[in-house]
Scaffold this active site. Structure first.
Site, PDB file in Angstrom:
ATOM      1  N   GLY A  24       4.988  -0.011  -6.130  1.00  0.00           N
ATOM      2  CA  GLY A  24       4.376   1.316  -6.042  1.00  0.00           C
ATOM      3  C   GLY A  24       2.879   1.318  -6.270  1.00  0.00           C
ATOM      4  CE  LYS A 207       2.087   4.253   3.301  1.00  0.00           C
ATOM      5  NZ  LYS A 207       2.430   5.679   3.215  1.00  0.00           N
ATOM      6  CE  LYS A 209       0.541   2.473  -1.006  1.00  0.00           C
ATOM      7  NZ  LYS A 209       0.285   3.908  -1.059  1.00  0.00           N
ATOM      8  CG  ASP A 237      -1.575   5.163   1.452  1.00  0.00           C
ATOM      9  OD1 ASP A 237      -2.559   5.865   1.209  1.00  0.00           O
ATOM     10  OD2 ASP A 237      -0.419   5.396   1.009  1.00  0.00           O
ATOM     11  CG  ASN A 239      -2.609   5.669  -2.415  1.00  0.00           C
ATOM     12  OD1 ASN A 239      -2.329   4.697  -1.695  1.00  0.00           O
ATOM     13  ND2 ASN A 239      -1.718   6.564  -2.788  1.00  0.00           N
ATOM     14  CD  GLU A 292       0.614   9.865  -1.110  1.00  0.00           C
ATOM     15  OE1 GLU A 292       0.905   9.226  -0.091  1.00  0.00           O
ATOM     16  OE2 GLU A 292       0.552   9.349  -2.229  1.00  0.00           O
ATOM     17  CB  ALA A 343       9.590   8.887   1.573  1.00  0.00           C
ATOM     18  N   GLY A 344       7.048   7.697  -0.716  1.00  0.00           N
ATOM     19  CA  GLY A 344       6.833   6.613  -1.675  1.00  0.00           C
ATOM     20  C   GLY A 344       6.950   7.108  -3.098  1.00  0.00           C
TER      21      GLY A 344
HETATM   22  C1  LFC Z   1       1.867   5.661  -6.594  1.00  0.00           C
HETATM   23  C2  LFC Z   1       2.688   5.689  -5.359  1.00  0.00           C
HETATM   24  O1  LFC Z   1       3.463   4.516  -5.219  1.00  0.00           O
HETATM   25  C3  LFC Z   1       1.830   5.878  -4.088  1.00  0.00           C
HETATM   26  O2  LFC Z   1       1.090   4.717  -3.896  1.00  0.00           O
HETATM   27  C4  LFC Z   1       2.732   6.128  -2.879  1.00  0.00           C
HETATM   28  O3  LFC Z   1       3.345   7.355  -3.016  1.00  0.00           O
HETATM   29  C5  LFC Z   1       1.964   6.019  -1.576  1.00  0.00           C
HETATM   30  O4  LFC Z   1       0.812   6.741  -1.497  1.00  0.00           O
HETATM   31  C6  LFC Z   1       2.815   6.168  -0.329  1.00  0.00           C
HETATM   32  O5  LFC Z   1       2.271   6.596   0.674  1.00  0.00           O
HETATM   33  O6  LFC Z   1       3.984   5.804  -0.374  1.00  0.00           O
HETATM   34 MG    MG Z   2       0.339   7.324   0.518  1.00  0.00          MG
END
Ligand code: LFC
Ligand code: MG
Length: 430
Positions: A24, A207, A209, A237, A239, A292, A343-344
């Site tokens: 995560g 995807k 990060k 992503d 964030n 999100e 959905a993360g």
């Molecule tokens: C803290 C979380 O894992 C996020 O990194 C997660 O929701 C992420 O942005 C996503 O797109 O899944």
């Molecule tokens: Mg995200």
């Protein structure tokens, strides 16, 4: 038939120590413990059916959300379920317009997350009583009833009730992408290993990060592109890590890896910033995805009006449950922007599958450019976990919103007294 008066509401702080494995992790949340404020509502009906709802949080943040749920509880207690769903718009507004709590929102932040947890439990209860999964409850619902669940306040300049009725229309699995191979907390070896396994399992969209370190991103994106080949889809992503010019500059360097989108390039509140980034990156073939951490339908409205995003990511726990998500699905349809839900987190896959299947059957009627996120974590704690086949979500069949957790899991992970935390806490204090 809906029945019963809400006689009890309980909320528990449930945390999973995902940070220990780097699961995560992203450029801004480097040690996330996937957590949930877990709400259970009971009625005085003799059927014994309970409604279970969650909102997704991280670690200590759960404490604050639990307080907010308790502060909202009086709105739900002693209400007839029939009266709630018979005037769902009114009930939604009552919760979101509480004269004292609204000051610390309104319709955003902790109170809104708490609203989502409570309303998610109401939807679960309603669907269970009807013996249908939430998506089917929505699909079968008379359009007027469906629209009566939505609060149109602040969005009538782009979507009215009449408009919403027109957007209604009337299918095998819903296409998914995976985020689970490339969390920022994973080593290159883990990334390669998970990616190889995902390819074997039939995944075609991945995807990664990005955003903490450019050289690191270049290396990791190269590894993934080499492994998945030029044809498969890659999303990125950040964030919220960058300022606006930085986002454009950074993504211009990552453009060679051909990402479909860059997600949350900057502050989720910066609508015009997203529009600027979008203008610069769309010519490079990169779309903007966000949502999100989008507070509410009003921000989504403005993102759509400002042409600031190419992919809209609803979140089942950030917005005010099904009710507010419906309004966003309908606005996205009007602006012809594909919805690709977030959905993360823990339980988000379970919830959001209902919304996206409803979107496909009743609103968008299209799979073009549409894909729902999937993360392969913590499903074993749910009574009705998601089912993925050939990289697609299979429509859930069990009644409810798939939110019910196994009691044993809740007990073990309850913070700070559950078995898991009792073992971990002394070690963490050392
Ligand atoms: C803290 C979380 O894992 C996020 O990194 C997660 O929701 C992420 O942005 C996503 O797109 O899944
Ligand atoms: Mg995200």
């Amino acid at each position: 038939m809906v029945r019963g008066r809400i006689s009890r509401l309980s909320v528990r702080d449930v945390r999973f120590p995902t940070s220990l494995g780097g699961h995560g992790a992203d450029a801004m949340h480097t040690d996330p413990d996937y957590s949930a404020a877990y709400v259970v509502i009971e009625t005085d009906a003799e059927d014994g059916i309970k409604g279970c709802g969650i909102t997704f949080t991280l670690g200590k943040g759960t404490e604050v959300v639990v307080c907010a749920v308790n502060a909202l509880a009086h709105h739900v207690l002693n209400k007839d379920l029939k009266d709630i769903v018979g005037d769902f718009r009114g009930f939604y507004r009552q919760l979101t317009s509480d004269g004292q709590l609204r000051w610390i929102g309104p319709e955003k932040g902790v109170v809104h997350l708490a609203t989502a947890a409570v309303l998610n439990a109401v939807w679960d209860l309603w669907a269970k009583q009807e013996g249908k999964p939430v998506w089917k409850l929505l699909v079968d619902m008379d359009p007027r009833m469906l629209v009566s669940c939505i609060d149109f306040r602040y969005i009538t300049d782009v979507l009215t009730e009449e408009d919403a009725l027109e957007k209604q229309m009337l299918a095998q699995g819903y296409p998914a992408y995976t985020t689970s191979c490339a969390w920022l907390g994973y080593s290159d070896d883990t990334l390669k290993q998970l990616c190889a396994q995902a390819l074997k399992d039939g995944w075609t969209r991945f995807k990664v990060k990005v955003g903490a370190d450019l050289q690191d991103d270049m290396r990791r994106c190269q590894i993934i592109r080499d492994m998945i080949g030029p044809e498969k889809t890659l999303m990125m992503d950040a964030n919220q890590r960058w300022d606006v010019p930085e986002a454009v500059e950074w993504m211009s360097k990552l453009a060679k890896f051909k990402p479909l989108w860059i997600e949350e390039p900057t502050s989720p509140d910066d609508i015009l910033g997203h529009a600027t980034i979008s203008k610069a990156l769309v010519p490079l073939g990169i779309g903007i995805a966000t949502g999100e951490q989008c507070h509410n339908r009003v921000i989504f409205k403005q993102l759509l009006q400002a042409k600031a995003l190419q992919f809209l990511q609803i979140d089942s726990c950030r917005l005010g449950s099904v009710n507010e998500n419906l309004s966003v699905l309908l606005m996205a349809k009007k602006f012809e922007i594909p919805v690709c839900p977030h959905a993360g987190g823990v339980g988000l896959c379970e919830l959001v599958q209902h919304l996206i299947i409803f979107d496909y059957i009743s609103v968008s009627a299209s799979l073009e450019n549409r894909v729902c996120e999937y993360v392969d974590h913590l499903h074993e704690h749910f009574k009705y976990p998601v089912m993925i086949q050939r990289a697609s979500y299979m429509p859930p069949k069990d009644p409810g919103y798939s939110t019910e957790m196994k009691e044993e899991s809740v007990k073990k992970h309850q913070y700070p007294d559950g078995e898991v935390w009792k073992k971990l806490l002394p070690a963490q204090e050392n």
